[in-house]
Design an enzyme around this catalytic site. Structure first.
Site, mmCIF file in Angstrom:
data_model
loop_
_atom_site.group_PDB
_atom_site.id
_atom_site.type_symbol
_atom_site.label_atom_id
_atom_site.label_comp_id
_atom_site.label_asym_id
_atom_site.label_seq_id
_atom_site.Cartn_x
_atom_site.Cartn_y
_atom_site.Cartn_z
ATOM 1 N N GLU A 82 1.078 -2.674 15.611
ATOM 2 C CA GLU A 82 0.087 -2.393 14.582
ATOM 3 C C GLU A 82 -1.306 -2.857 14.991
ATOM 4 O O GLU A 82 -2.296 -2.236 14.654
ATOM 5 C CB GLU A 82 0.483 -3.051 13.257
ATOM 6 C CG GLU A 82 -0.385 -2.567 12.096
ATOM 7 C CD GLU A 82 -0.061 -3.212 10.762
ATOM 8 O OE1 GLU A 82 0.534 -4.300 10.766
ATOM 9 O OE2 GLU A 82 -0.415 -2.620 9.735
ATOM 10 N N SER B 11 0.840 -1.199 0.000
ATOM 11 C CA SER B 11 0.000 0.000 0.000
ATOM 12 C C SER B 11 0.873 1.247 0.000
ATOM 13 O O SER B 11 1.920 1.265 0.650
ATOM 14 C CB SER B 11 -0.900 0.032 1.240
ATOM 15 O OG SER B 11 -1.656 -1.142 1.326
HETATM 16 C C1 LIG Z 1 -5.994 -3.882 2.010
HETATM 17 C C2 LIG Z 1 -4.682 -4.573 2.132
HETATM 18 C C3 LIG Z 1 -3.527 -3.842 2.301
HETATM 19 C C4 LIG Z 1 -2.308 -4.476 2.415
HETATM 20 N N1 LIG Z 1 -1.190 -3.720 2.538
HETATM 21 C C5 LIG Z 1 0.013 -4.340 2.622
HETATM 22 C C6 LIG Z 1 1.204 -3.579 2.684
HETATM 23 O O1 LIG Z 1 1.177 -2.352 2.698
HETATM 24 N N2 LIG Z 1 2.381 -4.218 2.740
HETATM 25 C C7 LIG Z 1 2.449 -5.586 2.749
HETATM 26 O O2 LIG Z 1 3.541 -6.119 2.844
HETATM 27 N N3 LIG Z 1 1.333 -6.343 2.658
HETATM 28 C C8 LIG Z 1 0.121 -5.752 2.590
HETATM 29 N N4 LIG Z 1 -1.018 -6.511 2.495
HETATM 30 C C9 LIG Z 1 -0.908 -7.971 2.410
HETATM 31 C C10 LIG Z 1 -1.383 -8.707 3.635
HETATM 32 O O3 LIG Z 1 -0.443 -8.614 4.666
HETATM 33 C C11 LIG Z 1 -1.653 -10.154 3.219
HETATM 34 O O4 LIG Z 1 -2.764 -10.124 2.341
HETATM 35 C C12 LIG Z 1 -1.976 -11.064 4.375
HETATM 36 O O5 LIG Z 1 -0.850 -11.266 5.192
HETATM 37 C C13 LIG Z 1 -2.504 -12.422 3.883
HETATM 38 O O6 LIG Z 1 -1.688 -12.978 2.900
HETATM 39 P P1 LIG Z 1 -2.309 -13.476 1.497
HETATM 40 O O7 LIG Z 1 -3.141 -12.386 0.954
HETATM 41 O O8 LIG Z 1 -1.205 -13.994 0.712
HETATM 42 O O9 LIG Z 1 -3.296 -14.649 1.877
HETATM 43 P P2 LIG Z 1 -2.887 -16.163 2.226
HETATM 44 O O10 LIG Z 1 -1.878 -16.177 3.290
HETATM 45 O O11 LIG Z 1 -2.589 -16.909 0.989
HETATM 46 O O12 LIG Z 1 -4.247 -16.679 2.838
HETATM 47 C C14 LIG Z 1 -5.368 -17.104 2.035
HETATM 48 C C15 LIG Z 1 -6.359 -17.803 2.963
HETATM 49 O O13 LIG Z 1 -5.732 -18.924 3.612
HETATM 50 C C16 LIG Z 1 -5.828 -18.809 5.003
HETATM 51 N N5 LIG Z 1 -4.640 -19.328 5.678
HETATM 52 C C17 LIG Z 1 -3.345 -19.144 5.363
HETATM 53 N N6 LIG Z 1 -2.547 -19.715 6.266
HETATM 54 C C18 LIG Z 1 -3.341 -20.267 7.197
HETATM 55 C C19 LIG Z 1 -3.142 -20.977 8.410
HETATM 56 N N7 LIG Z 1 -1.912 -21.234 8.881
HETATM 57 N N8 LIG Z 1 -4.210 -21.372 9.115
HETATM 58 C C20 LIG Z 1 -5.462 -21.122 8.677
HETATM 59 N N9 LIG Z 1 -5.736 -20.457 7.557
HETATM 60 C C21 LIG Z 1 -4.689 -20.031 6.830
HETATM 61 C C22 LIG Z 1 -5.942 -17.320 5.249
HETATM 62 O O14 LIG Z 1 -6.500 -17.045 6.520
HETATM 63 C C23 LIG Z 1 -6.790 -16.883 4.102
HETATM 64 O O15 LIG Z 1 -8.124 -17.119 4.417
HETATM 65 C C24 LIG Z 1 -2.250 -5.886 2.382
HETATM 66 C C25 LIG Z 1 -3.410 -6.622 2.213
HETATM 67 C C26 LIG Z 1 -4.623 -5.987 2.100
HETATM 68 C C27 LIG Z 1 -5.854 -6.809 1.910
#
Ligand SMILES: Cc1cc2nc3c(=O)[nH]c(=O)nc-3n(C[C@H](O)[C@H](O)[C@H](O)COP(=O)(O)OP(=O)(O)OC[C@H]3O[C@@H](n4cnc5c(N)ncnc54)[C@H](O)[C@@H]3O)c2cc1C
Lengths: 353, 388
Positions: free
Chosen positions: B245, B161
């Site tokens: 955070e 972001s």
């Molecule tokens: C609006 C927004 C702003 C963001 N801004 C930033 C930013 O500025 N900088 C940055 O670095 N990142 C940013 N992010 C990224 C954010 O940190 C990640 O989206 C988040 O950590 C989840 O990772 P992923 O999207 O890869 O989902 P995944 O980790 O792939 O997860 C997908 C699904 O699987 C589930 N899952 C995964 N692992 C497990 C587990 N161990 N147990 C149970 N369920 C599990 C999750 O809960 C989810 O439902 C942002 C995300 C959003 C939505």
């Protein structure tokens, strides 16, 4: 703003908790009431000059929360809240002098007779006519069995009645939670007015709000206990070669229970605090707490039973006693819909003010 | 226990509100909109806040703050978040990037990085997530090679972001040791976003532009004096940062504001007596109370000198689900007109509810998903065994 307990509140909570750890395990063993009276809990809401402890709803909530972990069965809420408050708020000097010291000392057990067959809930209009001589039926009167004095809600205000002779008959109900709740039949029972007709409705609302929050605190204790039992079970019970708590479907139910119990606890504390500060403006906090908790406590017990498997349904396990009390809480002192409707008004929705 | 703010706190809130009423323009719709006035406005507002001593008032005096109480900070968070965060990306500086520099930075780093944050003059972005490292953040592979007095960074970040704000600096997570177990061998670099080799590619979202970016790092040279904390021990820095955070955003405050808007809307459209509407909105209000109180519990712990851990996760579980639900209930109240977006002249409430619902689709994903929060509560809070 400070959600930490004060040193005194912490002491009260710890004392109550220690008491429940001693008495709560076997409901039938010793009558817990004399000890509770000795600790001053029967008179928490009664002023010191009337023999009470001069405390407030926060104190009641802390004690009830501990009791809910037992669960300890006692007339604390029936006598110390439902009977004591109307006498305190509406009673003449003479009536207060006559009843409050006894209620505070636990020598007298009081209750409130409100519901009648056909009433949808506690907010419906009662039909029993308010006269010097009462006739009719009241149902689900808490601790009616063994009560010495009853505040009776009539169509014309509140009445105070001493249970003395055969003009008052009490039959124990068969309830899911096993509390000594009764069907009360009046047949020309002598009852004196308690306050006027005009203020009865407002006072009754306030009394019910206090009772609802005391019951909520009790349910929070029960729910916390259900969570503890579930977590322990999830650690101990092994299936597929691993503790079931390592399955996320189980672990996440437990996390949800934690989130629900915590929410209910602080909603109860906030409402208790608001009632102590000004019962008239506490409606928002009370209705938010009760409406939220009705649903949340239900979720907690659904989760607890699911985590426990078949053993949770067995009465050889403790869980069922908590489940029963929690369901009784949900069904008493206002449904979710009732409290949400009151909350909506408090939020400024609609033209009904 | 006391559920009221002090007179002093209430007075401060009133001052802050009056300031925001005067300074936040009517057109302000939060960060992620197609309006070029957005970035200049948030920069200007932060400078004004800094001028009043309100931007970093929570920081200790030696770093340009006033050591304000955690409750004062909570009030700032509530008022800002209730107005779609007019500080823009800079709330991150105050809440955790600055505090991390205070905790892990060298005196030189503190002298260099903290004053611009305190003056409201610098935009930071957070480069954590990668295409293959989301919830499993420690599996990140962006590589920083140790070249003595500098590192050479290669890799890719995603969902970053504010990178295209444009951000001035990036708190970047890199791998400095590939042979160590995955939670070791991570290092935090403070990276100047104008360094050659950095490419930012915006990714559009359902809420509009500017929220997401990809950041490509191609032989980016980062001087050693920009390493935050110990080399290979960056995970400790991140864990501390994530804890800051979690209590950093008063999400419930925006939900509370939207509920008020919905109450006014229901009354104005003659639906305040509709039992279904009353029931739904009261339900939201009760959930708002729950979320607010659980946030206050975490703040109370901080006030008592205790660091909230699972309490912060419990608060977050409530916050994020509340926001989503309030968005859904809001659109439900608007009915078919709820499909109309901000730019449509017929959009009820100028599209505010639509925007709110959209914004909150990923609330339960960002900054540690709901499931990850539950894992934390179950394992660290309740002591349940880990999944294999
Ligand atoms: C609006 C927004 C702003 C963001 N801004 C930033 C930013 O500025 N900088 C940055 O670095 N990142 C940013 N992010 C990224 C954010 O940190 C990640 O989206 C988040 O950590 C989840 O990772 P992923 O999207 O890869 O989902 P995944 O980790 O792939 O997860 C997908 C699904 O699987 C589930 N899952 C995964 N692992 C497990 C587990 N161990 N147990 C149970 N369920 C599990 C999750 O809960 C989810 O439902 C942002 C995300 C959003 C939505």
């Amino acid at each position: 703003m400070n959600l930490e307990l004060s040193a005194e509140q912490r002491l009260l909570a710890e004392t109550a908790r220690a008491f429940v750890d001693r008495h709560g395990t076997d409901a039938s063993a010793v009558d817990p009431w004399p000890t509770m009276v000795g600790a001053g809990w029967s008179g928490l809401l009664i002023p010191e000059d009337q023999g009470g402890a001069g405390g407030g709803m926060v104190d009641v909530a802390l004690v009830c929360e501990a009791l809910g972990r037992g669960p300890v069965s006692s007339p604390l809420i029936a006598s110390g809240v439902l009977a004591a408050l109307p006498v305190l708020w509406l009673g003449s000097a003479e009536q207060r002098e006559r009843w409050l010291p006894g209620l505070a000392a636990g020598a007298t057990v009081g209750t409130l007779a409100l519901l009648e067959p056909g009433m949808r809930d506690e907010w419906d209009a009662p039909r029993i006519a308010g006269a010097a001589s009462l006739s009719g039926k009241k149902v689900l009167v808490p601790w009616a069995v063994g009560a010495d004095v009853m505040v009776v809600v009539t169509a014309d205000g509140l009445r105070l009645l001493e249970v003395a002779d055969e003009t008052v008959r009490v039959d124990a109900h068969d309830t899911l939670d096993g509390e000594p709740t009764g069907l009360v039949m009046f047949d020309g029972a002598t009852a004196e007015p308690l306050g006027g007709t005009a203020d009865a409705k407002d006072v009754l609302d306030r009394v019910l709000d206090h009772a609802a929050i005391a019951e909520l605190a009790f349910a929070v204790g029960a729910a916390e206990r259900a969570l503890d039992l579930s977590v322990q079970h999830a650690k101990d019970r092994t299936q597929f070669g691993r503790p079931i708590g390592s399955f996320q479907a189980v672990a996440h139910r437990c996390a949800d229970m934690r989130a629900d119990v915590d929410a209910c606890r602080y909603l109860a504390y906030q409402a208790a605090w608001a009632l102590d500060r000004d019962p008239a403006t506490a409606v928002l906090a009370v209705t938010a707490a009760k409406s939220y908790a009705n649903d949340a406590i239900r979720r907690v017990f659904l989760n607890a039973h699911q985590v426990h498997g078949a053993i949770g349904f067995s009465t050889e396990h403790d869980l069922h006693t908590f489940t029963r009390r929690a369901k009784a809480f949900e069904l008493t002192h206002g449904s979710t819909a009732r409290h949400r409707d009151r909350l909506a008004t408090a939020m400024g929705l609609g033209t009904r003010r | 226990m006391d559920f009221a703010f002090t007179a002093e706190e209430e007075a401060f809130r009133a001052d802050l509100r009056a300031f925001l009423d005067a300074e936040v323009p009517d057109w302000w719709r939060g960060m992620f909109v197609d309006d070029e006035r957005t970035m200049p406005f948030t920069r200007e507002l932060c400078r004004m806040l800094a001028g009043r001593g309100w931007l970093t008032m929570a920081w200790p005096p030696e770093h340009g703050g006033a050591g304000a109480s955690v409750w004062m900070q909570a009030i700032v968070r509530e008022e800002m978040w209730a107005r779609e965060e007019p500080r823009g990306p800079q709330y991150m500086n105050l809440n955790y990037i600055g505090p991390l520099v205070m905790r892990f930075g060298t005196p030189e780093q503190q002298a260099r990085f903290l004053p611009p944050m305190a003056q409201g003059e610098v935009i930071w972005t957070q480069g954590f997530s990668e295409p293959d490292a989301g919830s499993d953040l420690a599996s990140l592979i962006t590589r920083a090679e140790d070249r003595g007095d500098h590192f050479i960074v290669n890799g890719q970040k995603i969902w970053t972001s504010y990178a295209d704000a444009p951000a001035d600096w990036c708190l970047l997570l890199t791998r400095t040791n590939r042979d160590a177990p995955k939670h070791h061998g991570i290092s935090v670099l403070l990276v100047d976003m104008t360094t050659p080799g950095i490419t930012v590619r915006p990714i559009d979202t359902m809420a509009g532009p500017h929220e997401f970016n990809e950041v490509f790092l191609d032989d980016v040279r980062v001087p050693r004096e920009c390493l935050l904390g110990e080399q290979d021990h960056g995970w400790d820095v991140i864990v501390a940062g994530l804890t800051f955070e979690r209590v950093g955003i008063a999400r419930y405050a925006r939900a509370g504001r939207v509920i008020e808007v919905l109450v006014e809307y229901a009354n104005a459209t003659g639906r305040g007596d509709d039992p279904a509407v009353r029931d739904r909105l009261a339900d939201m209000r009760a959930r708002y109370e729950a979320a607010r109180l659980l946030n206050y519990r975490a703040v109370s712990m901080q006030a008592a000198g205790v660091v909230p851990t699972i309490e912060a996760s419990v608060a977050r579980m409530h916050n994020t689900q509340l926001e989503q639900q309030v968005g859904h209930v809001g659109l439900e109240l608007l009915g078919p007109l709820g499909r109309l977006r901000s730019k449509d002249p017929l959009a009820p409430l100028e599209g505010e509810i639509h925007r709110y619902w959209t914004r909150n689709i990923p609330t339960t994903v960002a900054a540690g998903t709901l499931e990850i929060q539950k894992n934390i509560v179950a394992q660290r809070g309740l002591g349940l065994p880990r999944a294999p």
